[in-house]
Design a protein around this motif. Structure first.
Motif: not given
Length: 186
Positions: A3-18
Protein backbone atom coordinates in the motif's frame (compact mmCIF):
# COMPACT_ATOMS: atom_id res chain seq x y z
CA UNK A 1 1.82 -4.63 -4.15
CA UNK A 2 2.51 -2.67 -0.99
CA UNK A 3 0.00 0.00 0.00
CA UNK A 4 1.14 3.53 -0.71
CA UNK A 5 0.99 4.43 3.01
CA UNK A 6 4.04 2.13 3.50
CA UNK A 7 6.13 4.44 1.25
CA UNK A 8 8.12 7.22 2.99
CA UNK A 9 6.67 10.71 2.40
CA UNK A 10 9.53 12.12 0.27
CA UNK A 11 9.39 9.08 -2.01
CA UNK A 12 5.61 9.20 -2.26
CA UNK A 13 5.81 12.88 -3.21
CA UNK A 14 8.16 12.01 -6.11
CA UNK A 15 5.93 9.10 -7.18
CA UNK A 16 2.82 11.30 -7.19
CA UNK A 17 4.64 14.03 -9.11
CA UNK A 18 5.75 11.51 -11.75
CA UNK A 19 2.21 10.08 -12.00
CA UNK A 20 0.71 13.56 -12.32
CA UNK A 21 3.06 14.35 -15.22
CA UNK A 22 1.98 11.20 -17.06
CA UNK A 23 -1.71 11.80 -16.30
CA UNK A 24 -1.42 15.36 -17.67
CA UNK A 25 0.22 14.06 -20.86
CA UNK A 26 -2.49 11.41 -21.28
CA UNK A 27 -5.19 14.07 -20.84
CA UNK A 28 -3.60 16.37 -23.42
CA UNK A 29 -3.42 13.61 -26.01
CA UNK A 30 -6.87 12.09 -25.55
CA UNK A 31 -8.34 14.25 -28.30
CA UNK A 32 -6.83 11.58 -30.57
CA UNK A 33 -9.46 9.27 -29.11
CA UNK A 34 -12.19 11.87 -29.40
CA UNK A 35 -12.53 12.45 -25.67
CA UNK A 36 -11.97 15.44 -23.45
CA UNK A 37 -8.90 16.22 -21.43
CA UNK A 38 -10.75 15.64 -18.15
CA UNK A 39 -11.82 12.15 -19.28
CA UNK A 40 -8.19 11.53 -20.24
CA UNK A 41 -7.19 12.55 -16.73
CA UNK A 42 -9.79 10.14 -15.38
CA UNK A 43 -8.27 7.31 -17.41
CA UNK A 44 -4.79 8.27 -16.19
CA UNK A 45 -5.93 8.28 -12.58
CA UNK A 46 -7.51 4.83 -13.00
CA UNK A 47 -4.38 3.61 -14.78
CA UNK A 48 -2.26 4.40 -11.73
CA UNK A 49 -4.87 3.36 -9.18
CA UNK A 50 -3.75 0.47 -6.98
CA UNK A 51 -7.28 -0.93 -6.88
CA UNK A 52 -10.59 -0.64 -8.75
CA UNK A 53 -12.56 2.50 -7.87
CA UNK A 54 -16.21 3.51 -7.50
CA UNK A 55 -17.68 6.61 -9.13
CA UNK A 56 -17.75 8.27 -5.70
CA UNK A 57 -14.05 7.56 -5.14
CA UNK A 58 -13.19 8.88 -8.59
CA UNK A 59 -15.27 12.02 -8.04
CA UNK A 60 -13.58 12.69 -4.71
CA UNK A 61 -10.09 12.11 -6.14
CA UNK A 62 -10.71 14.32 -9.18
CA UNK A 63 -12.93 16.85 -7.39
CA UNK A 64 -15.68 16.34 -9.94
CA UNK A 65 -19.37 15.47 -9.64
CA UNK A 66 -20.61 11.91 -9.71
CA UNK A 67 -22.54 12.79 -12.88
CA UNK A 68 -19.34 13.92 -14.60
CA UNK A 69 -17.58 10.77 -13.44
CA UNK A 70 -20.45 8.62 -14.71
CA UNK A 71 -20.36 10.28 -18.13
CA UNK A 72 -16.57 9.99 -18.33
CA UNK A 73 -16.55 6.34 -17.27
CA UNK A 74 -19.30 5.56 -19.80
CA UNK A 75 -17.15 7.12 -22.55
CA UNK A 76 -14.15 5.08 -21.44
CA UNK A 77 -16.25 1.90 -21.24
CA UNK A 78 -17.48 2.47 -24.81
CA UNK A 79 -13.86 2.81 -25.93
CA UNK A 80 -12.91 -0.33 -23.96
CA UNK A 81 -10.34 1.71 -22.04
CA UNK A 82 -12.02 0.95 -18.72
CA UNK A 83 -13.70 -2.21 -17.46
CA UNK A 84 -16.32 -2.80 -14.82
CA UNK A 85 -14.99 -5.33 -12.31
CA UNK A 86 -16.64 -7.48 -9.71
CA UNK A 87 -15.38 -7.62 -6.17
CA UNK A 88 -16.90 -9.77 -3.44
CA UNK A 89 -18.90 -7.69 -0.98
CA UNK A 90 -18.82 -4.50 -3.06
CA UNK A 91 -22.23 -2.84 -3.30
CA UNK A 92 -21.23 -0.24 -5.86
CA UNK A 93 -19.86 -0.69 -9.35
CA UNK A 94 -16.08 -0.76 -9.50
CA UNK A 95 -13.95 0.25 -12.47
CA UNK A 96 -10.36 -0.23 -13.52
CA UNK A 97 -8.33 0.96 -16.49
CA UNK A 98 -7.37 -1.39 -19.31
CA UNK A 99 -3.62 -1.66 -18.69
CA UNK A 100 -2.75 -2.94 -22.17
CA UNK A 101 -2.28 0.16 -24.30
CA UNK A 102 -1.75 -1.97 -27.39
CA UNK A 103 -5.22 -3.44 -26.91
CA UNK A 104 -6.70 -0.02 -26.18
CA UNK A 105 -5.28 1.33 -29.43
CA UNK A 106 -6.50 -1.68 -31.43
CA UNK A 107 -9.98 -1.60 -29.91
CA UNK A 108 -10.46 2.13 -30.32
CA UNK A 109 -9.30 2.39 -33.91
CA UNK A 110 -11.13 -0.77 -34.94
CA UNK A 111 -14.38 0.63 -33.53
CA UNK A 112 -13.95 4.10 -35.03
CA UNK A 113 -12.65 2.95 -38.41
CA UNK A 114 -15.46 0.38 -38.80
CA UNK A 115 -18.02 3.17 -38.27
CA UNK A 116 -16.28 5.40 -40.82
CA UNK A 117 -15.90 2.60 -43.36
CA UNK A 118 -19.56 1.67 -43.06
CA UNK A 119 -20.77 5.25 -43.55
CA UNK A 120 -18.46 5.88 -46.49
CA UNK A 121 -19.22 2.56 -48.22
CA UNK A 122 -22.96 3.27 -47.96
CA UNK A 123 -22.46 6.70 -49.56
CA UNK A 124 -20.17 5.31 -52.27
CA UNK A 125 -22.55 2.46 -53.14
CA UNK A 126 -25.54 4.80 -53.24
CA UNK A 127 -23.70 7.22 -55.53
CA UNK A 128 -22.44 4.39 -57.73
CA UNK A 129 -25.97 3.03 -58.20
CA UNK A 130 -27.27 6.49 -59.01
CA UNK A 131 -24.50 7.11 -61.54
CA UNK A 132 -25.05 3.69 -63.17
CA UNK A 133 -28.75 4.50 -63.63
CA UNK A 134 -27.80 7.83 -65.17
CA UNK A 135 -25.25 6.04 -67.35
CA UNK A 136 -28.02 3.89 -68.83
CA UNK A 137 -30.28 6.90 -69.36
CA UNK A 138 -27.52 9.02 -70.96
CA UNK A 139 -26.83 6.54 -73.74
CA UNK A 140 -25.07 8.36 -76.58
CA UNK A 141 -24.23 11.50 -74.59
CA UNK A 142 -20.44 11.12 -74.75
CA UNK A 143 -19.51 14.07 -72.50
CA UNK A 144 -21.93 12.93 -69.79
CA UNK A 145 -20.82 9.30 -70.08
CA UNK A 146 -17.15 10.29 -69.81
CA UNK A 147 -17.74 12.20 -66.57
CA UNK A 148 -19.87 9.38 -65.17
CA UNK A 149 -17.22 6.79 -66.03
CA UNK A 150 -14.50 8.91 -64.44
CA UNK A 151 -16.56 9.23 -61.25
CA UNK A 152 -17.37 5.50 -61.22
CA UNK A 153 -13.67 4.70 -61.55
CA UNK A 154 -12.91 6.96 -58.57
CA UNK A 155 -15.70 5.35 -56.55
CA UNK A 156 -14.46 1.85 -57.40
CA UNK A 157 -10.97 2.85 -56.29
CA UNK A 158 -12.35 4.19 -53.00
CA UNK A 159 -14.35 0.98 -52.45
CA UNK A 160 -11.18 -1.09 -52.96
CA UNK A 161 -9.47 1.09 -50.36
CA UNK A 162 -12.29 0.44 -47.87
CA UNK A 163 -12.05 -3.30 -48.56
CA UNK A 164 -8.35 -3.06 -47.68
CA UNK A 165 -9.12 -0.97 -44.59
CA UNK A 166 -11.61 -3.62 -43.42
CA UNK A 167 -8.88 -6.26 -43.76
CA UNK A 168 -6.52 -4.02 -41.79
CA UNK A 169 -9.16 -3.59 -39.08
CA UNK A 170 -9.53 -7.37 -39.02
CA UNK A 171 -5.80 -7.64 -38.22
CA UNK A 172 -6.27 -5.24 -35.30
CA UNK A 173 -9.27 -7.12 -33.94
CA UNK A 174 -7.71 -10.57 -34.33
CA UNK A 175 -4.34 -9.53 -32.92
CA UNK A 176 -2.62 -10.55 -36.17
CA UNK A 177 -1.20 -7.01 -36.36
CA UNK A 178 1.31 -8.07 -33.71
CA UNK A 179 2.70 -10.70 -36.08
CA UNK A 180 3.52 -7.89 -38.50
CA UNK A 181 4.49 -5.28 -35.92
CA UNK A 182 5.36 -7.13 -32.71
CA UNK A 183 4.72 -5.60 -29.32
CA UNK A 184 7.84 -4.56 -27.47
CA UNK A 185 8.84 -7.01 -24.78
CA UNK A 186 8.66 -5.69 -21.19
Amino acid sequence: MLPSDAVPEPHMHTILKARKRVIEAIGKNMDLYGITQSVGHLYGMLFFSEKPMTLDEMGKEMEMSKTSMSTGVRNLLDLKMVHKVWEKGARKDLYEAEPDWYQTFADYFAIEWRKAVEANVIALNRSSAELRRLQEAADGEEATLAIIQSDLDKIDSALRYYEWLNRFIDTLESGDIYKLVPKDKP
